[in-house]
Scaffold this active site. Sequence first.
Site, short mmCIF file in Angstrom:
data_model
loop_
_atom_site.label_atom_id
_atom_site.label_comp_id
_atom_site.label_asym_id
_atom_site.label_seq_id
_atom_site.Cartn_x
_atom_site.Cartn_y
_atom_site.Cartn_z
N THR A 243 0.86 -1.18 0.00
CA THR A 243 0.00 0.00 0.00
C THR A 243 0.90 1.23 0.00
OG1 THR A 243 -1.78 1.12 1.18
CG2 THR A 243 -0.21 -0.07 2.53
N GLU B 130 -4.47 -2.81 5.11
CA GLU B 130 -3.91 -3.37 6.35
C GLU B 130 -4.94 -4.12 7.17
OE1 GLU B 130 -3.42 -0.35 5.14
OE2 GLU B 130 -1.45 0.47 5.61
P1 AMP Z 1 -6.64 1.16 0.75
O1 AMP Z 1 -5.73 0.58 1.74
O2 AMP Z 1 -5.97 1.57 -0.52
O3 AMP Z 1 -7.83 0.29 0.51
O4 AMP Z 1 -7.19 2.53 1.33
C1 AMP Z 1 -7.73 2.62 2.62
C2 AMP Z 1 -8.10 4.04 2.88
O5 AMP Z 1 -9.06 4.50 1.92
C3 AMP Z 1 -8.74 4.30 4.22
O6 AMP Z 1 -7.80 4.43 5.26
C4 AMP Z 1 -9.49 5.61 3.94
O7 AMP Z 1 -8.63 6.72 3.98
C5 AMP Z 1 -9.95 5.42 2.51
N1 AMP Z 1 -11.30 4.83 2.49
C6 AMP Z 1 -11.64 3.54 2.29
N2 AMP Z 1 -12.97 3.39 2.29
C7 AMP Z 1 -13.50 4.61 2.52
C8 AMP Z 1 -14.84 5.11 2.66
N3 AMP Z 1 -15.89 4.33 2.54
N4 AMP Z 1 -14.99 6.44 2.92
C9 AMP Z 1 -13.91 7.25 3.03
N5 AMP Z 1 -12.64 6.84 2.90
C10 AMP Z 1 -12.43 5.53 2.64
#
Ligand code: AMP
Length: 549
Positions: free
Chosen positions: A190, A335
């Site tokens: 990530t 994570e």
């Molecule tokens: P990833 O690890 O690339 O899946 O990204 C995770 C991050 O995406 C989280 O820590 C949030 O900052 C953002 N995120 C994921 N889902 C949401 C959601 N439903 N609303 C707002 N932010 C989100």
Amino acid sequence: MLQGVIPGRMMQRPLLVSSLIEYGKDFHPNSEIVSRRVEGDLHRYTYAAAYRRVCQLAHGLVALGVTPGTRVATLAWNNHRHFELYYAIQGIGAVCHTVNPRLPVDQFKYVLNHADDRVLFTDLTFVPLLEARRADLPPGMKIVVMTDRAHMPESGLPDLFCFEELLAGQAEHYDWPEFDENTACALCYTSGTTGNPKGALYSHRSMVLHSLFARNADLPCFTPRAKFLPVVPLFHVNAWGLPYLAPLSGAGMVMPGPGLDGPSLFKLMDDEAVSSAWGVPTVWLGLLAEMAQQGRKPKALAHVLVGGSAVPPSMLRTFQETYGISVVHGWGMTEMSPVGSLGILEPEMEALPQEEQLRLKAYQGRRMFGVDLKIVDEDGARLPHDGEAIGELAVRGPCVVDGYFNDEPASAAAIDDEGWFRTGDVASISPDGFLMIVDRTKDLVKSGGEWISSIDLENAAMAHPEIAECAVIAAAHPKWDERPLLIVVPAAGADLAKEAVIDFLTARVAKWWLPDDVVFVDELPHGATGKVSKLTLRAQFKDYVLPTA
Ligand code: AMP
């Protein structure tokens, strides 16, 4: 150890990923996996047939020299061969490293070498990308092209193998080894806020538990009567767990391959009677445009899961009110395997007026079983779950990382004094458990589900001799959800234009990272420590309308 407790008398059988596909084959042999191949046509088979090919592939991997613990990379779309790789690699105790093909060149090189991948499986689509980055690949890494002999490309890449030849003639049965359930099974990097990506290294135990926990959620798609379509890529955090949930629940799976535009998704969903589809808000815009064009929804589509970024209330309303498609809004992280919370309403909430239900659904949902949430202030003190207090969100659970793969500094920074994982999201939690993400502390912009590092962009811009100071923040965008906005303080006497800054950056960052706008200001707001206050900047530019919007 708690004084006085006595041990239970149950077997210590390990939770292994191979048990999921074995169960699917035994219990749901006739459920189907349909996938759009990069060669263009549709491929379909049952879980029973998929299982036989997974066994053949496992033998093929051993023949290639893959042993327990070997990292095997995949660079592929959502298709049946990618699904087979998940199970074959993990089943023999090796580690499936899914690589995001959109990574900038330096990060791509970093993750393959940091993981020390020995074999890489690639879709035909990405062979030119590998050819261009040949010098960046780990030395001696074997490359398997996921196609048959007839479609094998002419390529100068060394150590090139053909997927179907690897399987041909192999036994259709494999005696899956048994080993400790804490053994690593999969690796997904990530984006770091700055510098190198960080690897989340999942275990067999965490993967099986995540599947059981997610299946436990009251979602309509985990039954053999459902067919779901993961738009969320298998290369991004295990397609939110769907490849594991599919054989466990017996749901049919429809894989879109590279066809992620609205018309392609609509047709595939319509033809294959997809009942549930999962993806980030950006992809649903394309589908909704096609639905508006055709004046109807794909015939069986009843449920959509939106996550990765906040679902815009207007999208929620259109899905639900115009088309009668129920939306569940989810939040999670790489994570966290990744599901953290889901917007599933209790019966008494479903009895509320429609407007009130929509308001609840726009929140990020309530915690999934197995996930603990807390919000803390700047000193790490817990804040109440009263829907008003806002703090940094931290999580804990058996499917949450306790650090990163071979990265001690990043691991130390990620875990707090109580052993919880710091998400970098800022949230409040209501008394009935609804999570509301309001900001993030991590310096990242999330564009169409993919991360852009604000700090890397700022560093690239700061190399311009006429820029005295600058900051990048996320500005709202109707299609990509967020796009980078670069705010610049020009050096004294400089005569700087937006085009010149963009030209300068074009040579230094990936094209899709380029800011959508450049704004010139006299000064930036600073906090007590002298750092630029992104919080203040984000508030200042809250209503900023990008020229691309
Ligand atoms: P990833 O690890 O690339 O899946 O990204 C995770 C991050 O995406 C989280 O820590 C949030 O900052 C953002 N995120 C994921 N889902 C949401 C959601 N439903 N609303 C707002 N932010 C989100």
